[in-house]
Design a protein around this motif. Structure first.
Motif, short mmCIF file in Angstrom:
data_model
loop_
_atom_site.label_atom_id
_atom_site.label_comp_id
_atom_site.label_asym_id
_atom_site.label_seq_id
_atom_site.Cartn_x
_atom_site.Cartn_y
_atom_site.Cartn_z
N ALA B 283 16.46 7.69 17.02
CA ALA B 283 17.98 6.22 17.68
C ALA B 283 17.21 5.22 17.03
CB ALA B 283 17.96 7.04 19.25
N ALA B 284 15.97 4.79 17.76
CA ALA B 284 15.55 3.14 17.89
C ALA B 284 15.42 3.52 16.23
CB ALA B 284 13.74 3.43 18.49
N VAL B 285 14.43 4.23 15.17
CA VAL B 285 14.30 4.29 13.61
C VAL B 285 15.57 4.01 13.12
CG1 VAL B 285 13.82 5.95 12.19
CG2 VAL B 285 11.91 5.40 13.84
N ASP B 289 15.79 -0.68 15.96
CA ASP B 289 15.39 -1.48 17.17
C ASP B 289 15.16 -0.83 17.95
OD1 ASP B 289 15.98 -2.76 19.46
OD2 ASP B 289 18.62 -2.86 18.34
N ASP B 290 13.79 -1.62 17.02
CA ASP B 290 12.42 -1.38 18.46
C ASP B 290 12.88 -1.48 20.03
OD1 ASP B 290 12.24 -4.15 18.10
OD2 ASP B 290 10.48 -3.97 17.42
N GLY B 291 13.47 -2.74 20.62
CA GLY B 291 13.82 -2.23 21.45
C GLY B 291 14.92 -0.82 22.78
N LEU B 292 15.61 -0.87 21.24
CA LEU B 292 15.99 0.54 22.06
C LEU B 292 14.94 1.87 22.57
CD1 LEU B 292 18.60 2.55 20.02
CD2 LEU B 292 17.03 4.07 21.36
N PHE B 293 13.58 1.60 21.79
CA PHE B 293 12.75 2.35 22.33
C PHE B 293 12.30 1.99 23.62
CE2 PHE B 293 8.76 4.31 21.97
CZ PHE B 293 9.01 5.75 21.80
N ALA B 294 12.09 0.68 23.81
CA ALA B 294 11.41 -0.26 25.25
C ALA B 294 12.05 0.26 26.24
CB ALA B 294 11.03 -1.37 24.60
N ASP B 295 13.71 -0.05 26.02
CA ASP B 295 13.96 0.00 26.78
C ASP B 295 14.20 1.57 27.99
OD1 ASP B 295 15.30 -1.81 26.54
OD2 ASP B 295 17.52 -1.73 25.85
N TYR B 296 14.08 2.29 26.94
CA TYR B 296 13.62 4.12 27.28
C TYR B 296 12.37 3.83 27.92
CZ TYR B 296 12.14 8.28 27.36
OH TYR B 296 12.05 9.49 26.85
N LEU B 297 11.52 3.63 27.45
CA LEU B 297 10.33 3.10 27.83
C LEU B 297 10.44 2.82 29.35
CD1 LEU B 297 7.17 3.59 25.10
CD2 LEU B 297 8.64 5.39 26.25
N PRO B 329 6.50 3.11 9.41
CA PRO B 329 5.36 1.82 9.85
C PRO B 329 6.71 1.56 11.12
CG PRO B 329 6.16 1.38 7.66
CD PRO B 329 6.30 3.50 8.00
N PHE B 330 7.77 1.60 11.46
CA PHE B 330 8.21 1.73 12.09
C PHE B 330 8.70 2.34 12.80
CE2 PHE B 330 12.71 0.86 14.71
CZ PHE B 330 11.94 -0.22 14.32
N ALA B 331 8.36 2.94 12.80
CA ALA B 331 7.97 4.41 13.96
C ALA B 331 6.85 4.03 15.06
CB ALA B 331 8.52 5.59 13.45
N LEU B 332 5.79 4.22 14.27
CA LEU B 332 4.20 3.67 14.07
C LEU B 332 4.44 1.84 15.37
CD1 LEU B 332 1.48 4.10 11.99
CD2 LEU B 332 1.74 4.65 14.56
N SER B 333 5.61 1.00 15.07
CA SER B 333 5.21 -0.20 15.66
C SER B 333 6.38 0.39 16.95
CB SER B 333 5.93 -1.15 14.57
OG SER B 333 7.51 -0.66 14.64
N CYS B 334 7.12 0.84 16.87
CA CYS B 334 7.71 1.29 18.23
C CYS B 334 6.71 1.36 19.87
CB CYS B 334 8.69 2.10 18.73
SG CYS B 334 10.09 1.66 17.52
N ASN B 348 7.63 -7.08 31.25
CA ASN B 348 8.44 -7.02 30.29
C ASN B 348 9.97 -7.67 30.67
OD1 ASN B 348 9.91 -4.63 30.74
ND2 ASN B 348 9.72 -4.17 28.29
N GLY B 349 10.99 -8.89 30.18
CA GLY B 349 12.27 -9.07 30.05
C GLY B 349 12.92 -8.24 30.34
N GLY B 350 13.30 -7.22 29.14
CA GLY B 350 14.06 -6.79 28.78
C GLY B 350 14.69 -5.13 30.04
N GLY B 351 15.16 -4.47 29.20
CA GLY B 351 15.64 -2.88 29.41
C GLY B 351 15.87 -2.44 31.02
N GLU B 352 16.74 -4.22 31.43
CA GLU B 352 17.04 -3.19 33.40
C GLU B 352 18.68 -2.53 32.91
OE1 GLU B 352 19.64 -5.90 36.02
OE2 GLU B 352 18.32 -6.76 34.90
#
Ligand code: B12
Lengths: 586, 353
Positions: B283-285, B289-297, B329-334, B348-352
């Motif tokens: 979904a992030a890919v 939006d790498d924030g999507l994956f970061a929120d999930y983690l 590349p994008f998935a890798l950076s996520c 991390n700040g986000g992901g609340e």
């Protein structure tokens, strides 16, 4: 070569118009002597269709050819000619010094103005009459706008297959492009017509009117008697939905929308009397455009009404095949979930049914799977369910019920060679004094039910052969008791045979199912049914779906308070049934 | 109907006992309390959003914190659904304002939010049809053709469903029906909904009533999804999904990365659990939006932490994914960011949520 000194002007003026290229105007060998008369250059310039004016650094007109003077009669060579030059300067006002291009209207003609600065502070003005050119371009643009509108109309009208939505789209498109307000009237149905009205840039409304109250021309057009464009008179516009809005609707044009054989509807275009109506229609609707639009609208409406007719037929058929809402049974908690493979139709070969005991002691329930998928399976399913409903009145014992069902199915199979055999679990549930539930379960070749106990899960092997396959089929039954909160979960093989996993081919299997149900005894029946369906379809995420049905029979954990009606709790609609509020029992 | 100034206090005074009834799966008491509020003149929307919705979030928090088992959560949610129905049964049939079809996206099983939205719209004069959980796009389209509602409202609770959401949105718009989106899965401010080209988004059902009245799509050019033919990476990732999950499961040697205390694991099936990680990454890919994956983690980290489950299994999964996606590349950076983020001490700040 500096030609600034080369006089071009007549004798009245000394100084000269600087000319940069000599190819057009050959330089005379010497300044011509009197009498002052048009120079060669001037005569040449006089011959061209473009107006040319030259001014010196002080703004004095030094030269002006015949065409220029014809366009600006006030132009005087040797003078400032303020009035005439002001017209030109205003046209290029944005760019006071530099080279500039502009267009200006002079006596109804479109004139393109080009100003070019010349050495020595001189300015040359070129004036070209572009009226015809512009007219050609305008009509090209108008044509483009028309085709853009028609293309947009086609793509928007091609979207929906619902008559009402399509009619509304027609009204919206027409109101935005063709009129100040537009009304679409659909064909007469049972003495009434549905109409859709939309204002230019405004809201839309819908309604129903009696066919008898329609203005004569509308009625005739709907009946297919007048098909061409017609006019409605102001006094015919006094009722809904053609009532004038705001200041004076001057009149209306109407047009039948051609359908399959008969009109698919009528389009009425209302125009306000005020001249500044801001719409394309204020200049009078372009009949050709309206006709083309009507063609497209008619095709879309006809297709939608054809589809609606077919869908209605299918819906009537389907109603008898859909899974039932669960009844309310005193002392028995029930939950069910159903996911047919054929999602568009919501019917399939899996089924369940619950019939409350007429004497008020519990219920008969069943769940099964007719071989096959889709519409064919659904029809066999419907027949089987109706058989059980009838047979149940004669026989309540699950095993003998299965025997009767087997015979009935074999008979009908022989009659219309439909190989409709099925796997089924049939059971009865009777509330116990203790608050629990006694179940008798009989099976015909169906996956074993799972009991969700307080202390774990167990499966109930009830075996049996397929129902409706062979005359000598044998069925057995088992009796189990459920304590309050415990459940019996019936499911079809769409659950256990869901294909998924890493390679997408692994079956979900009984073990995963029983693992899933461990600890679920605290859950209400409906939540258990949902949990099973959810996990089976998640497992199945990649592959083709099979029908899935789950029925949960539970001994209620919380008894209903004395005298309480369950009614108000039971309007949780089955997943697929419209929650339109019909169940507003309070 | 008067809105007494004591209204919030009425809700507040009932809320603890209501939640208690949910915890005991006592649907009778829960319904009685909710319906009682209606009798006191509290608007159905306030009961549904303020009482039922708030309780649902609290249930989620208790489950996430490992204090409630899955079974408890399911039981309470089921009662909550009954409460919505009981409240809904007291709302007179609407219809004057128009008709809305409400449904969840394909694969989306969070039906309760959509049910709440349905009943609030109904209480505000809309005729509502609720299609239920997990509605496949083609089913929705055929329904829309048949019944021609004014609007279709789609609910999404988990961003994992956004690729499916895109398909559903397009299918609905192809029938000429405008799409109203809502639910936390579309992003806190609806930003993913807009990327997927919905006609409107609303943060909640009450706001949705106002949006529907404005008909923002009327006369406007149809919105366009800013995602077209989603990145080639998404296509590749989908193709490799099976292999990626397989490699992760092998690395886990049969254990779930989310296995935990016997009564209350976060997950138990390695295939499904690793699959969830892959799908969130997908979904992030899809949305770049790498924030999507970061929120999930971030969410995952706190749910694992609450159960004292080590993130070792998760690290193994992320490692296998990185190996299998070395040319993405994008998935890798996520994934790189994700592993960084899971390091102890990382904040991390986000992901609340
Ligand atoms: C109940 C529940 C479930 C139930 C749902 C049953 C049902 N019948 O609904 C079940 C058990 C199925 C479930 C499953 C899962 N769940 Co769950 N679930 C919840 C829970 C506890 C409540 C959901 C709810 O009803 N919320 C209350 C509503 C009212 O709030 P809301 O969703 O924000 O909706 C409001 C607005 O957003 C808006 N809105 C919503 N939809 C729409 C639509 C429109 C058109 C509009 C205008 C507005 C609008 O209006 C609503 C009312 O105010 C939440 C916790 C939570 N915080 O929400 C977790 C939660 C959503 N689930 C979660 C998870 C992880 C899962 C699973 C993945 C767990 C798993 N490992 O299996 C699965 C996924 C299943 C799937 N594929 O869909 C996480 C999501 C975490 C994340 N970061 O994404 C949550 C947040 C729990 C948590 N705290 O960790 N879940």
């Amino acid at each position: 070569m500096d030609r600034a000194a080369t006089g071009l002007g007549g004798g009245a003026v000394d100084g000269a118009l600087p000319v940069q290229g000599s190819a057009v105007v050959p330089a005379p060998p010497a300044r011509p002597a009197a009498p002052p008369g048009p120079s060669l250059a001037e005569r040449l310039l006089d011959g061209i269709a473009e107006g040319v004016v030259a001014c010196d650094a002080h703004g004095i007109v030094r030269s002006a050819n015949t065409t220029a003077v014809r366009m600006l009669p006030d132009l005087r060579v040797g003078e400032l000619s303020v009035a005439a030059m002001q017209v030109l300067r205003t046209a290029v006002a944005d760019a006071p010094d530099a080279d500039a291009d502009a267009e200006l209207a002079l006596d109804g003609r479109a004139i393109a103005v080009r100003r070019r600065s010349q050495p020595g502070g001189w300015t040359a003005w070129h004036l070209r009459d572009v009226t015809e050119e512009r007219a050609r371009l305008d009509s090209l643009l108008a044509e483009r706008a028309r085709s853009r509108f028609l293309a947009a109309a086609s793509s928007r009208l091609g979207l929906s297959l619902h008559p009402g939505r399509t009619a509304r789209a027609v009204a919206e498109l027409a109101a935005d492009e063709l009129a100040d307000a537009a009304v679409v009237v659909l064909p007469v149905h049972g003495g009434t017509v549905d109409w859709y009205r939309c204002e230019h840039d405004g809201p839309s409304s819908v309604g129903r009117a009696s066919a008898r109250d329609l203005p004569g021309p509308v009625a005739r057009a709907l009946a297919g008697l007048d098909t061409g464009p017609q006019l409605l008179l102001a006094d015919e516009l006094d009722a809904e939905p053609w009532r004038r809005t705001g200041a004076g609707v001057s009149g209306a044009a109407l047009m039948a929308l051609p359908g399959n054989g008969k009109p698919a509807g009528v389009l009425v275009l209302l125009r306000s009397g005020a001249g500044d109506g801001a719409t394309a229609a204020s200049g009078g609707p372009d009949v050709e455009l309206v006709e083309e639009f009507a063609q497209r609208a008619g095709i879309a409406l006809a297709a939608a009404s054809l589809y609606a007719g077919q869908a209605r037929t299918a819906a009537v058929l389907k109603r008898s095949l859909l899974q039932p809402d669960l009844p309310l049974v005193e002392g028995v908690a029930l939950g069910a979930a159903y996911r047919p493979a054929e999602q568009g139709m919501l019917i399939g070969g899996d089924f369940y049914d619950v019939h409350p005991d007429p004497a008020g002691r519990g219920a008969t329930f069943m769940l099964g799977d007719v071989c096959g998928k889709g519409v064919g399976a659904a029809v066999s399913t419907g027949r089987l369910r109706h058989s059980v409903q009838a047979l149940r009145r004669l026989e309540t014992d699950p095993v003998r019920l299965l025997d009767l069902l087997n015979d009935t199915m074999l008979e009908s199979t022989a009659a219309d060679d439909d190989p409709g055999f099925a796997t089924v679990v049939i059971g009865t549930a009777v509330p116990l004094e203790s608050g629990g539930l006694r179940l008798r379960l009989a099976g015909g070749g169906h996956p074993p039910p799972v009991l969700v106990r307080t202390d774990g899960v167990e499966t109930v092997e009830i075996g049996g052969t397929l129902v409706g396959a062979i005359p000598s089929a044998r069925f057995r039954s088992r009796t189990v008791d459920l304590a309050p909160g415990e459940s019996c979960v019936l499911y079809t093989d769409g659950v256990t045979e869901a294909r998924g996993g890493i390679d997408g081919r692994e079956e979900y299997g009984e073990t995963r199912l029983t693992d899933l149900l461990v600890g679920c005894h605290v859950m209400p029946a409906a939540a258990i049914a949902e949990r099973v369906t959810l996990h089976a379809s998640r497992w199945n995420s990649a592959g083709a779906r099979d029908d899935v049905a789950v029925l949960v029979v539970q001994a209620p954990l919380h008894a209903a308070p004395q005298g309480a009606s369950r009614r108000h709790l039971h309007s949780v609609r089955a997943a697929e049934s419209p929650a339109g509020g019909e169940e507003g029992t309070a | 109907m008067t809105a007494p100034p004591t209204l919030p206090t009425r809700l507040e005074s009932v809320a603890p006992e209501f939640f208690d009834a949910l915890g005991r799966a006592d649907e009778w008491r829960a319904c009685e309390l909710a319906v009682g509020l209606l009798g006191d003149g509290v608007h159905p929307a306030d009961v549904l959003v303020g009482l039922v919705g708030a309780a649902a979030r609290r249930i989620g928090a208790l489950w996430e914190a490992g204090e409630w088992s899955v079974a408890q959560e399911h039981a309470a949610t089921c009662v909550n659904e009954r409460v919505v129905a009981a409240v809904g049964a007291r709302i007179p049939a609407g219809g004057a304002r128009g008709s809305v079809v409400v449904g969840c996206l394909d694969g989306e099983w969070h039906a309760l939010p959509a049910r709440i939205v349905s009943e609030v719209l109904r209480a505000n004069g809309w005729a509502v049809t609720f299609l239920g959980a997990s509605v496949p796009a083609e089913h929705l389209a055929s329904y829309l053709h048949q019944y021609g509602p004014d609007v279709v409202a789609l609910s999404c609770a988990l961003p994992i469903h956004l690729p499916a959401a895109h398909r559903t949105i397009v299918a609905a718009q192809r029938t000429g029906t405008p799409v109203l989106a809502g639910g936390p899965g579309f992003g806190a401010d609806g930003r993913w909904a807009r990327r997927l080209g919905v006609d409107a988004w609303a943060p909640g059902p009450v706001e949705a009533v106002a949006v529907l009245d404005q008909q923002p799509w009327r006369g406007a050019a149809p919105p366009v999804a800013t995602i077209t033919a989603a990145s080639a990476e998404y296509a590749g990732l989908t193709e490799r999904r099976g292999a990626l999950v397989g490699a992760a499961v092998d690395a886990l040697e049969g254990f779930s990365p989310f296995a935990g205390p016997p009564g209350n694991p976060l997950g138990s099936d390695p295939v499904q659990d690793a699959g969830q990680v892959v799908d969130f990454l997908g979904a992030a890919v899809y949305l770049s939006d790498d924030g999507l994956f970061a929120d999930y983690l971030h969410w995952l980290g706190s749910a694992l932490g609450a159960r004292d489950i080590s993130t070792g299994g998760l690290h193994a999964v992320l490692g296998e994914l990185a190996a299998g996606l070395h040319d993405f590349p994008f998935a890798l950076s996520c994934l790189r960011q994700g592993r960084e983020q899971l390091r102890p001490g990382f904040t991390n700040g986000g992901g609340e949520r």
